[in-house]
Design a protein around this motif. Structure first.
Motif, PDB file in Angstrom:
ATOM      1  N   LEU A  36      -3.538   3.338   3.166  1.00  0.00           N
ATOM      2  CA  LEU A  36      -3.043   2.070   3.095  1.00  0.00           C
ATOM      3  C   LEU A  36      -2.134   1.902   4.512  1.00  0.00           C
ATOM      4  O   LEU A  36      -1.251   2.645   4.885  1.00  0.00           O
ATOM      5  CB  LEU A  36      -2.111   1.605   1.932  1.00  0.00           C
ATOM      6  N   THR A  37      -2.867   0.946   5.431  1.00  0.00           N
ATOM      7  CA  THR A  37      -2.031   0.566   6.512  1.00  0.00           C
ATOM      8  C   THR A  37      -1.687  -1.092   6.604  1.00  0.00           C
ATOM      9  O   THR A  37      -1.595  -1.410   5.457  1.00  0.00           O
ATOM     10  CB  THR A  37      -2.694   0.660   8.015  1.00  0.00           C
ATOM     11  N   GLU A  38      -1.077  -1.475   7.579  1.00  0.00           N
ATOM     12  CA  GLU A  38      -0.248  -2.728   7.673  1.00  0.00           C
ATOM     13  C   GLU A  38      -1.477  -3.870   7.422  1.00  0.00           C
ATOM     14  O   GLU A  38      -1.257  -4.808   6.662  1.00  0.00           O
ATOM     15  CB  GLU A  38       0.183  -3.174   8.920  1.00  0.00           C
ATOM     16  N   ASP A  39      -2.430  -3.599   7.953  1.00  0.00           N
ATOM     17  CA  ASP A  39      -3.568  -4.819   7.734  1.00  0.00           C
ATOM     18  C   ASP A  39      -4.959  -4.347   7.264  1.00  0.00           C
ATOM     19  O   ASP A  39      -5.758  -5.097   7.179  1.00  0.00           O
ATOM     20  CB  ASP A  39      -3.906  -5.321   9.132  1.00  0.00           C
ATOM     21  N   SER A  40      -5.217  -2.977   6.817  1.00  0.00           N
ATOM     22  CA  SER A  40      -6.257  -2.831   6.205  1.00  0.00           C
ATOM     23  C   SER A  40      -5.992  -1.390   5.173  1.00  0.00           C
ATOM     24  O   SER A  40      -4.685  -1.069   4.959  1.00  0.00           O
ATOM     25  CB  SER A  40      -7.554  -2.373   7.285  1.00  0.00           C
ATOM     26  N   PHE A  41      -7.048  -0.875   4.432  1.00  0.00           N
ATOM     27  CA  PHE A  41      -6.944   0.270   3.566  1.00  0.00           C
ATOM     28  C   PHE A  41      -8.272   0.748   3.506  1.00  0.00           C
ATOM     29  O   PHE A  41      -9.343   0.239   3.608  1.00  0.00           O
ATOM     30  CB  PHE A  41      -6.508  -0.355   2.360  1.00  0.00           C
ATOM     31  N   ASP A  42      -8.195   2.023   3.246  1.00  0.00           N
ATOM     32  CA  ASP A  42      -9.288   2.965   2.780  1.00  0.00           C
ATOM     33  C   ASP A  42      -9.485   3.099   1.567  1.00  0.00           C
ATOM     34  O   ASP A  42      -8.351   3.176   0.769  1.00  0.00           O
ATOM     35  CB  ASP A  42      -9.412   4.365   3.664  1.00  0.00           C
ATOM     36  N   TYR A  43     -10.652   3.144   0.982  1.00  0.00           N
ATOM     37  CA  TYR A  43     -10.818   2.956  -0.379  1.00  0.00           C
ATOM     38  C   TYR A  43     -12.273   3.907  -0.893  1.00  0.00           C
ATOM     39  O   TYR A  43     -13.175   4.099  -0.093  1.00  0.00           O
ATOM     40  CB  TYR A  43     -11.114   1.706  -1.019  1.00  0.00           C
ATOM     41  N   ILE A  44     -12.175   4.335  -2.302  1.00  0.00           N
ATOM     42  CA  ILE A  44     -13.388   4.809  -2.595  1.00  0.00           C
ATOM     43  C   ILE A  44     -13.839   3.897  -4.029  1.00  0.00           C
ATOM     44  O   ILE A  44     -12.992   3.316  -4.523  1.00  0.00           O
ATOM     45  CB  ILE A  44     -13.244   6.208  -3.165  1.00  0.00           C
ATOM     46  N   ALA A  46     -16.491   3.966  -7.396  1.00  0.00           N
ATOM     47  CA  ALA A  46     -17.255   5.259  -8.449  1.00  0.00           C
ATOM     48  C   ALA A  46     -18.508   5.652  -7.808  1.00  0.00           C
ATOM     49  O   ALA A  46     -18.661   6.767  -8.396  1.00  0.00           O
ATOM     50  CB  ALA A  46     -17.195   4.229  -9.864  1.00  0.00           C
ATOM     51  N   ARG A  47     -19.078   4.791  -7.298  1.00  0.00           N
ATOM     52  CA  ARG A  47     -20.593   5.378  -6.655  1.00  0.00           C
ATOM     53  C   ARG A  47     -20.322   5.906  -5.499  1.00  0.00           C
ATOM     54  O   ARG A  47     -21.149   6.841  -5.256  1.00  0.00           O
ATOM     55  CB  ARG A  47     -21.222   3.830  -6.693  1.00  0.00           C
ATOM     56  N   LYS A  48     -19.302   5.702  -4.617  1.00  0.00           N
ATOM     57  CA  LYS A  48     -19.308   6.392  -3.441  1.00  0.00           C
ATOM     58  C   LYS A  48     -17.910   7.031  -3.479  1.00  0.00           C
ATOM     59  O   LYS A  48     -16.913   6.522  -2.613  1.00  0.00           O
ATOM     60  CB  LYS A  48     -19.334   5.294  -2.185  1.00  0.00           C
ATOM     61  N   LYS A  49     -17.820   8.023  -4.190  1.00  0.00           N
ATOM     62  CA  LYS A  49     -16.584   8.842  -4.284  1.00  0.00           C
ATOM     63  C   LYS A  49     -16.190   9.743  -2.941  1.00  0.00           C
ATOM     64  O   LYS A  49     -15.090  10.162  -2.898  1.00  0.00           O
ATOM     65  CB  LYS A  49     -16.352   9.591  -5.446  1.00  0.00           C
ATOM     66  N   LYS A  50     -17.216  10.072  -2.153  1.00  0.00           N
ATOM     67  CA  LYS A  50     -17.002  11.049  -1.195  1.00  0.00           C
ATOM     68  C   LYS A  50     -16.477  10.315   0.236  1.00  0.00           C
ATOM     69  O   LYS A  50     -15.858  11.172   0.727  1.00  0.00           O
ATOM     70  CB  LYS A  50     -18.325  11.849  -1.051  1.00  0.00           C
ATOM     71  N   THR A  51     -17.250   9.232   0.392  1.00  0.00           N
ATOM     72  CA  THR A  51     -16.874   8.824   1.652  1.00  0.00           C
ATOM     73  C   THR A  51     -15.986   7.460   1.738  1.00  0.00           C
ATOM     74  O   THR A  51     -16.700   6.401   1.164  1.00  0.00           O
ATOM     75  CB  THR A  51     -18.351   8.267   2.460  1.00  0.00           C
ATOM     76  N   PRO A  52     -14.781   7.510   1.900  1.00  0.00           N
ATOM     77  CA  PRO A  52     -14.093   6.212   2.120  1.00  0.00           C
ATOM     78  C   PRO A  52     -14.405   5.407   2.917  1.00  0.00           C
ATOM     79  O   PRO A  52     -14.997   5.502   4.048  1.00  0.00           O
ATOM     80  CB  PRO A  52     -12.578   6.880   2.557  1.00  0.00           C
ATOM     81  N   GLN A  53     -14.384   4.035   2.393  1.00  0.00           N
ATOM     82  CA  GLN A  53     -14.676   2.825   3.173  1.00  0.00           C
ATOM     83  C   GLN A  53     -13.323   2.225   3.738  1.00  0.00           C
ATOM     84  O   GLN A  53     -12.506   2.465   3.005  1.00  0.00           O
ATOM     85  CB  GLN A  53     -15.727   2.016   2.690  1.00  0.00           C
ATOM     86  N   THR A  54     -13.471   1.487   4.799  1.00  0.00           N
ATOM     87  CA  THR A  54     -12.403   0.654   5.182  1.00  0.00           C
ATOM     88  C   THR A  54     -12.609  -0.961   4.774  1.00  0.00           C
ATOM     89  O   THR A  54     -13.635  -1.581   4.841  1.00  0.00           O
ATOM     90  CB  THR A  54     -12.196   0.799   6.681  1.00  0.00           C
ATOM     91  N   MET A  55     -11.653  -1.587   4.334  1.00  0.00           N
ATOM     92  CA  MET A  55     -11.369  -3.126   4.183  1.00  0.00           C
ATOM     93  C   MET A  55     -10.267  -3.694   4.639  1.00  0.00           C
ATOM     94  O   MET A  55      -9.086  -2.998   4.707  1.00  0.00           O
ATOM     95  CB  MET A  55     -11.472  -3.245   2.918  1.00  0.00           C
ATOM     96  N   ARG A  56     -10.298  -5.061   5.507  1.00  0.00           N
ATOM     97  CA  ARG A  56      -9.229  -5.617   5.776  1.00  0.00           C
ATOM     98  C   ARG A  56      -8.393  -6.191   4.586  1.00  0.00           C
ATOM     99  O   ARG A  56      -9.211  -6.676   3.773  1.00  0.00           O
ATOM    100  CB  ARG A  56      -9.485  -6.507   6.921  1.00  0.00           C
ATOM    101  N   THR A  57      -7.092  -6.029   4.619  1.00  0.00           N
ATOM    102  CA  THR A  57      -6.344  -6.584   3.444  1.00  0.00           C
ATOM    103  C   THR A  57      -6.669  -8.270   3.444  1.00  0.00           C
ATOM    104  O   THR A  57      -6.780  -8.717   2.571  1.00  0.00           O
ATOM    105  CB  THR A  57      -5.011  -6.340   3.692  1.00  0.00           C
ATOM    106  N   ALA A  58      -6.874  -9.015   4.592  1.00  0.00           N
ATOM    107  CA  ALA A  58      -7.295 -10.231   4.686  1.00  0.00           C
ATOM    108  C   ALA A  58      -8.327 -10.690   4.008  1.00  0.00           C
ATOM    109  O   ALA A  58      -8.688 -11.824   3.567  1.00  0.00           O
ATOM    110  CB  ALA A  58      -7.277 -10.765   6.156  1.00  0.00           C
ATOM    111  N   ASP A  59      -9.486  -9.644   3.840  1.00  0.00           N
ATOM    112  CA  ASP A  59     -10.744 -10.122   3.021  1.00  0.00           C
ATOM    113  C   ASP A  59     -10.388 -10.159   1.530  1.00  0.00           C
ATOM    114  O   ASP A  59     -11.582 -10.491   0.894  1.00  0.00           O
ATOM    115  CB  ASP A  59     -11.841  -9.191   3.470  1.00  0.00           C
ATOM    116  N   VAL A  60      -9.376  -9.582   1.054  1.00  0.00           N
ATOM    117  CA  VAL A  60      -9.125  -9.468  -0.344  1.00  0.00           C
ATOM    118  C   VAL A  60      -8.765 -10.832  -0.716  1.00  0.00           C
ATOM    119  O   VAL A  60      -7.751 -11.379  -0.385  1.00  0.00           O
ATOM    120  CB  VAL A  60      -8.244  -8.379  -0.768  1.00  0.00           C
ATOM    121  N   LEU A  61      -9.307 -11.384  -1.911  1.00  0.00           N
ATOM    122  CA  LEU A  61      -8.910 -12.869  -2.235  1.00  0.00           C
ATOM    123  C   LEU A  61      -8.024 -12.783  -3.545  1.00  0.00           C
ATOM    124  O   LEU A  61      -7.103 -13.614  -3.567  1.00  0.00           O
ATOM    125  CB  LEU A  61     -10.166 -13.765  -2.650  1.00  0.00           C
ATOM    126  N   ALA A  62      -8.272 -11.745  -4.365  1.00  0.00           N
ATOM    127  CA  ALA A  62      -7.456 -11.316  -5.672  1.00  0.00           C
ATOM    128  C   ALA A  62      -7.584  -9.892  -6.173  1.00  0.00           C
ATOM    129  O   ALA A  62      -8.470  -9.405  -5.823  1.00  0.00           O
ATOM    130  CB  ALA A  62      -8.072 -12.378  -6.752  1.00  0.00           C
TER     131      ALA A  62
END
Length: 87
Positions: A36-44, A46-62
């Protein structure tokens, strides 16, 4: 509030449910935060457990607890302590 659920997922290594925007479309899914960083986070997922993906926190609505999770960290702490005793 979204940041609290992301921190909860990172600390307890458990999934949370998100509603987010991806490529202009509304999507939903369970994710587990791995960093977790200030403006984004890496996540896995259930389907993609091996390769973390990155998402901007601003893209999360709920954000909310994943199905079956009541958010009771006292139970999680007891479970971790039992696992530590076994090892």
């Amino acid at each position: 509030m979204i940041e609290r659920f992301l921190s909860y997922s990172l600390r307890w290594q458990c999934p949370v449910k998100l509603v987010y925007m991806s490529e202009g479309q509304l999507k939903t899914g369970n994710i587990t935060v791995v960093s977790l960083t200030e403006d984004s986070f890496d996540y896995i997922t259930a389907r993609k457990k091996k390769t973390p993906q990155t998402m901007r926190t601003a893209d999360v609505l709920a954000a909310s607890y994943a199905r079956g999770d009541d958010g009771d960290t006292a139970k999680k702490q007891q479970h971790k302590e039992k696992e530590a005793d076994v090892q």
